[in-house]
Design an enzyme around this catalytic site. Structure first.
Site, mmCIF file in Angstrom:
data_model
loop_
_atom_site.group_PDB
_atom_site.id
_atom_site.type_symbol
_atom_site.label_atom_id
_atom_site.label_comp_id
_atom_site.label_asym_id
_atom_site.label_seq_id
_atom_site.Cartn_x
_atom_site.Cartn_y
_atom_site.Cartn_z
ATOM 1 N N SER A 227 85.322 85.949 76.705
ATOM 2 C CA SER A 227 84.881 85.376 77.971
ATOM 3 C C SER A 227 85.302 86.253 79.140
ATOM 4 O O SER A 227 86.385 86.841 79.121
ATOM 5 C CB SER A 227 85.492 83.979 78.147
ATOM 6 O OG SER A 227 85.218 83.496 79.456
ATOM 7 N N TYR B 148 92.914 79.263 78.522
ATOM 8 C CA TYR B 148 91.669 79.598 77.811
ATOM 9 C C TYR B 148 91.477 81.110 77.758
ATOM 10 O O TYR B 148 91.141 81.683 76.718
ATOM 11 C CB TYR B 148 90.492 78.936 78.532
ATOM 12 C CG TYR B 148 89.128 79.282 77.992
ATOM 13 C CD1 TYR B 148 88.329 80.212 78.650
ATOM 14 C CD2 TYR B 148 88.631 78.677 76.858
ATOM 15 C CE1 TYR B 148 87.065 80.532 78.175
ATOM 16 C CE2 TYR B 148 87.364 78.989 76.372
ATOM 17 C CZ TYR B 148 86.592 79.912 77.044
ATOM 18 O OH TYR B 148 85.343 80.234 76.573
ATOM 19 N N LYS C 158 91.145 83.645 74.460
ATOM 20 C CA LYS C 158 90.031 84.574 74.254
ATOM 21 C C LYS C 158 90.537 86.016 74.103
ATOM 22 O O LYS C 158 90.008 86.788 73.296
ATOM 23 C CB LYS C 158 89.035 84.456 75.400
ATOM 24 C CG LYS C 158 88.193 83.184 75.366
ATOM 25 C CD LYS C 158 87.322 83.142 74.133
ATOM 26 C CE LYS C 158 86.356 82.005 74.070
ATOM 27 N NZ LYS C 158 85.552 81.986 72.819
ATOM 28 N N CYS D 215 86.413 85.393 81.856
ATOM 29 C CA CYS D 215 87.566 84.885 82.593
ATOM 30 C C CYS D 215 88.861 85.523 82.087
ATOM 31 O O CYS D 215 89.922 85.327 82.670
ATOM 32 C CB CYS D 215 87.664 83.371 82.494
ATOM 33 S SG CYS D 215 88.152 82.804 80.875
ATOM 34 N N HIS E 180 80.109 73.895 83.704
ATOM 35 C CA HIS E 180 80.136 75.066 84.571
ATOM 36 C C HIS E 180 79.265 74.817 85.786
ATOM 37 O O HIS E 180 78.521 73.834 85.852
ATOM 38 C CB HIS E 180 79.642 76.293 83.807
ATOM 39 C CG HIS E 180 80.577 76.734 82.725
ATOM 40 N ND1 HIS E 180 80.378 76.427 81.402
ATOM 41 C CD2 HIS E 180 81.712 77.459 82.776
ATOM 42 C CE1 HIS E 180 81.366 76.950 80.683
ATOM 43 N NE2 HIS E 180 82.183 77.566 81.491
HETATM 44 O O1 GFB Z 1 81.275 77.761 86.670
HETATM 45 P P1 GFB Z 1 82.679 77.611 87.137
HETATM 46 O O2 GFB Z 1 83.366 76.353 86.783
HETATM 47 O O3 GFB Z 1 83.452 78.849 86.522
HETATM 48 O O4 GFB Z 1 82.754 77.757 88.750
HETATM 49 P P2 GFB Z 1 84.382 80.051 86.957
HETATM 50 C C1 GFB Z 1 82.168 78.807 89.414
HETATM 51 C C2 GFB Z 1 82.325 78.602 90.913
HETATM 52 O O5 GFB Z 1 81.470 77.528 91.298
HETATM 53 C C3 GFB Z 1 83.737 78.222 91.381
HETATM 54 C C4 GFB Z 1 82.191 76.637 92.151
HETATM 55 O O6 GFB Z 1 84.008 78.886 92.588
HETATM 56 C C5 GFB Z 1 83.616 76.713 91.628
HETATM 57 O O7 GFB Z 1 84.516 76.229 92.591
HETATM 58 N N1 GFB Z 1 81.582 75.307 92.052
HETATM 59 C C6 GFB Z 1 80.974 74.658 93.083
HETATM 60 C C7 GFB Z 1 81.532 74.515 90.976
HETATM 61 N N2 GFB Z 1 80.533 73.442 92.703
HETATM 62 C C8 GFB Z 1 80.869 73.311 91.385
HETATM 63 C C9 GFB Z 1 80.688 72.269 90.413
HETATM 64 O O8 GFB Z 1 80.141 71.194 90.678
HETATM 65 N N3 GFB Z 1 81.167 72.495 89.153
HETATM 66 C C10 GFB Z 1 81.787 73.698 88.818
HETATM 67 N N4 GFB Z 1 82.198 73.857 87.551
HETATM 68 N N5 GFB Z 1 81.978 74.706 89.709
HETATM 69 C C11 GFB Z 1 85.098 79.683 84.465
HETATM 70 C C12 GFB Z 1 86.349 79.578 83.654
HETATM 71 O O9 GFB Z 1 85.455 80.063 85.756
HETATM 72 O O10 GFB Z 1 84.214 80.672 83.946
HETATM 73 C C13 GFB Z 1 85.991 79.289 82.214
HETATM 74 O O11 GFB Z 1 87.149 78.542 84.180
HETATM 75 C C14 GFB Z 1 84.950 80.256 81.676
HETATM 76 O O12 GFB Z 1 87.143 79.368 81.421
HETATM 77 C C15 GFB Z 1 83.778 80.347 82.634
HETATM 78 O O13 GFB Z 1 85.466 81.492 81.547
HETATM 79 C C16 GFB Z 1 82.801 81.397 82.170
HETATM 80 O O14 GFB Z 1 83.520 81.236 86.898
HETATM 81 O O15 GFB Z 1 85.107 79.830 88.221
#
Ligand code: GFB
Length: 331
Positions: free
Chosen positions: A108, A137, A141, A110, A180
């Site tokens: 991943s 996590y 990975k 991340c 996500h």
């Molecule tokens: O997709 P996400 O959770 O993954 O968030 P990361 C991406 C960005 O979107 C962050 C914003 O800056 C969040 O604050 N965001 C805005 C939101 N609104 C929302 C919402 O409603 N839901 C979510 N989820 N985000 C992950 C890692 O990080 O990337 C995982 O935590 C994994 O472990 C994944 O690697 C691929 O890119 O921030």
């Protein structure tokens, strides 16, 4: 990898795993083993052992391991880390002992250090701490990658690692809290539209930037890597669609047809400020993503409407009846 080979996609019910199973079937691979619902519980070593003994896969795509968005990483780090460590260790060890020809492990993005130079090149892995919201996590990975390399070093195993950008598409987790950003925003924008809400709240400042890749492109890249990449060292699978969360939220609202205001909740974490991948090595091998980003968002929304949207969102049923007796308005 010929079309009669016994191929196992570990995690066939995950976002990327499901896309891989669909692609392999579409490509005429007739001997897929362990496809859902016949997949063993990968956290139970004896089940994985029995499965490999019976199914004897020749090629393995290791797409298994619980995953989730920034919030789930904060609330369930132990679950995510343990499930990934157990599933990966059991599959990699069984793949070795049962003579698998080649294994592709999906790590991943991340796992990259939070402050590594961008775009993120594989040489920067393990040169600094990952983003704190997903350390557990990310560490699991990194361990999976190192485990594949250890089997390569000790036994000459053809175990390679690929690192996809933030993936999205059909079969994703559309839960508003655990998912996500793309599936979560699709769900939230859809619900705001159906309820006629004046505003949609996006987590964070909207300033972070992410590179996204459609699940079908990830599946295509995985087949390409299984055929053309031998390592050592992992390879990035970049989709090329880089944009800010604020720009993404506007695009999702357009695709869903939500016309209200978009607001930002800065009390929620932004995570990594920027996460883009250096996919030069993959491009040099000749692979490019083929699905247009906007078309991919529209297809993902369509899949949501047909498979994941709350039935109660039909205006006639709103406010009472539900698909699940006793749980108002839930699926
Ligand atoms: O997709 P996400 O959770 O993954 O968030 P990361 C991406 C960005 O979107 C962050 C914003 O800056 C969040 O604050 N965001 C805005 C939101 N609104 C929302 C919402 O409603 N839901 C979510 N989820 N985000 C992950 C890692 O990080 O990337 C995982 O935590 C994994 O472990 C994944 O690697 C691929 O890119 O921030």
């Amino acid at each position: 990898m010929n079309r009669t080979a016994r191929v196992y996609v570990a995690g066939g019910d995950t976002l990327i795993g499901a896309a891989l199973v669909e692609r392999l079937r579409a490509d005429g691979y007739r001997n897929l083993v362990g496809t859902p619902p016949d997949e063993p519980d990968l956290t139970a070593a004896w089940q994985v052992e029995d499965f490999f003994g019976e199914a004897r896969p020749e090629y393995v795509f290791l797409a298994a391991g619980k995953s989730g968005g920034i919030r789930l990483n904060q609330t369930c780090p132990a679950d995510l880390m343990l499930h990934n460590l157990l599933a990966t260790a059991h599959v990699v060890d069984c793949a070795h002992r049962h003579g698998v020809t080649k294994l592709l492990y999906l790590a991943s993005s991340c796992s990259y250090p939070k402050h590594a130079p961008q775009p993120l090149a594989v040489e920067s892995l393990m040169t600094g701490p990952p983003e704190p919201t997903n350390t557990a996590y990310a560490t699991a990975k990194l361990a999976g990658w190192q485990l594949c390399d250890a089997y390569r070093q000790q036994y000459g195993a053809r175990f390679v690692t690929a690192i996809p950008a933030n993936a999205f598409g059909p079969h994703d987790d559309f839960s508003p809290d655990g998912g996500h950003v793309i599936p979560a925003l699709i769900r939230k924008a859809h619900e705001a539209k159906v309820r006629g809400e004046p505003a949609l709240t996006v987590w964070g400042t909207g300033r972070p930037r992410r590179e996204f890749i459609f699940a079908r492109d990830v599946a295509d890249a995985c087949l390409f890597v299984m055929r053309h990449h031998e390592g050592p060292g992992p390879i990035n699978l970049g989709g090329g669609a880089e944009l800010s969360i604020a720009e993404l939220a506007r695009l999702v609202a357009d695709v869903v047809g939500y016309r209200g205001r978009i607001g930002f909740d800065a009390a929620r974490p932004d995570g990594m400020p920027l996460k883009t991948l250096d996919s030069g090595p993959l491009r040099a091998l000749g692979w490019r993503p083929s699905v247009d980003f906007l078309a991919a968002l529209a297809e993902t929304y369509d899949w949501f409407l047909r498979h994941a949207a709350p039935v109660s969102h039909s205006p006639r049923l709103a406010g009472g009846l539900s698909a699940t007796p006793g749980k108002p308005g839930a699926i």
